[in-house]
Design an enzyme around this catalytic site. Sequence first.
Site, PDB file in Angstrom:
ATOM      1  N   SER A 178      -2.103  67.640  29.310  1.00 26.87           N
ATOM      2  CA  SER A 178      -2.388  66.226  29.146  1.00 26.87           C
ATOM      3  C   SER A 178      -1.276  65.540  28.347  1.00 26.87           C
ATOM      4  CB  SER A 178      -3.767  66.069  28.484  1.00 26.87           C
ATOM      5  OG  SER A 178      -4.290  64.786  28.651  1.00 26.87           O
ATOM      6  N   ARG A 250     -14.619  57.854  22.605  1.00 27.00           N
ATOM      7  CA  ARG A 250     -14.649  59.245  23.040  1.00 27.00           C
ATOM      8  C   ARG A 250     -15.593  59.437  24.226  1.00 27.00           C
ATOM      9  NH1 ARG A 250     -11.488  63.719  22.944  1.00 27.00           N
ATOM     10  NH2 ARG A 250     -12.722  65.634  22.824  1.00 27.00           N
ATOM     11  N   ASP A 343      -9.432  67.094  38.904  1.00 24.56           N
ATOM     12  CA  ASP A 343      -9.034  66.200  37.814  1.00 24.56           C
ATOM     13  C   ASP A 343      -8.987  64.763  38.325  1.00 24.56           C
ATOM     14  OD1 ASP A 343      -7.810  64.875  35.680  1.00 24.56           O
ATOM     15  OD2 ASP A 343      -6.373  66.488  35.305  1.00 24.56           O
ATOM     16  N   HIS A 372     -10.678  67.422  34.577  1.00 26.11           N
ATOM     17  CA  HIS A 372      -9.507  67.505  33.713  1.00 26.11           C
ATOM     18  C   HIS A 372      -9.635  68.605  32.664  1.00 26.11           C
ATOM     19  CE1 HIS A 372      -5.955  66.115  31.590  1.00 26.11           C
ATOM     20  NE2 HIS A 372      -6.653  65.976  30.471  1.00 26.11           N
ATOM     21  N   ASP A 373     -10.796  68.789  32.098  1.00 24.77           N
ATOM     22  CA  ASP A 373     -11.006  69.800  31.065  1.00 24.77           C
ATOM     23  C   ASP A 373     -10.966  71.225  31.599  1.00 24.77           C
ATOM     24  OD1 ASP A 373     -11.108  68.187  28.879  1.00 24.77           O
ATOM     25  OD2 ASP A 373     -13.274  68.301  28.586  1.00 24.77           O
TER      26      ASP A 373
END
Length: 397
Positions: A178, A250, A343, A372-373
């Site tokens: 990232s 967040r 992602d 993405h994670d």
Amino acid sequence: MDDDYSSWVPDADAPHGGDPVPTSAAWRPGDEPGRRRFLKIDRLPLEADPLQWIDVTLAYETWGELNEAGDNAIYVAHAFTGDAHVTGAAGEGHLTGGWWNGLVGEGKPIDPAKYFIVSANVVGGCQGSTGPAHPHPVDGRPWGSRFPWLTLRDMVQAEALLADHLGVDSWALVIGPSMGGMRAIEWAATFPERVRAIGAVGTTAATTAEQIAWGAAQAAAIRLDPAFRGGDYYDAPDGAGPFLGLGLARAIAHTTYRSEPELDERFGRRVQDGDVLSPEGIFAVESYLDHHAEKLARRFDANSYLRMIHAVNTHDVGRGRGGIDEALAGYEGEALILAIDSDRLYPLSNSERLAAAIPQAQLTVLHSDIGHDGFLVDSTGLNDAVAGLLAKVGAGV
């Protein structure tokens, strides 16, 4: 598999070990250093204004030893809300355990028995390096709103000075996910002679309009929190800081870190508490986001979060260099460009564009339902790809 968390938003003093949400979870001078080491950098120039500079301290950690040939050094660049604590346990001085324990550590592809591993908290961060929560050199009060707006290039310049300090003439590998991958790309463009390989994981050569839009929404959530006070909130007691805005930022970000199918399979329309036909009811996925909002608020700082957004949103390796292709034309090292097929924050097309700009690049696409994670959760394919890259570079003790 589903987590069971209650909503934290209505009660600023909701118990978490008996403590309210901190005004800022930033590490500050005088706190327990843990494994951190520190490098003072005088007059770090800033890209936005060549006449502007800042004295900073860079917090970093190392594992392993630099070999006699000096060819086994690896720099691990942390992601958006990461820090220098890449591997190891949580403990005094470290709010969380190593964020890439799956890749870095004994018996892992990036093994301190073979490599000299280095990672630093970026300038502007909140886990040891000089940032908005640190004391201003003039009056000793926190920098707050006075802290400058840095770019990824500024951060890489500081990392290069750290390499000088450690006696690293060239890195065998600069790798990061990232935002860390963005800095790996900047290393290849800015110091091509000092990087023999890069690993750019789940990232992009230039931030897109959609990615900027997601960042803008997160920044607005923080700035619109009344407790943010324009960035000068550090004198507020715990429980009265801008944790709601930071938590909302967040929650927005975390939604982009996971895939739609994964969220739907994991939570669906399951109700966590109450009747969702009334305002008091809450869906399980809402509780999940509340949980991650609180976790972040208890380990980060709102001003640093805004600085990270600015650095990511202004990322463009081709800025002032004739575009992406020309910026990377001088890089002759190896390049592993790794994408997660699910992602939606940095989709496969971003990695394909980056790989096309580096003739010797190896584009690897990993399957993960997570999104993405996936680079943090599903490590097998990533580990194999990194091990293959290091074998090709031929670094090691």
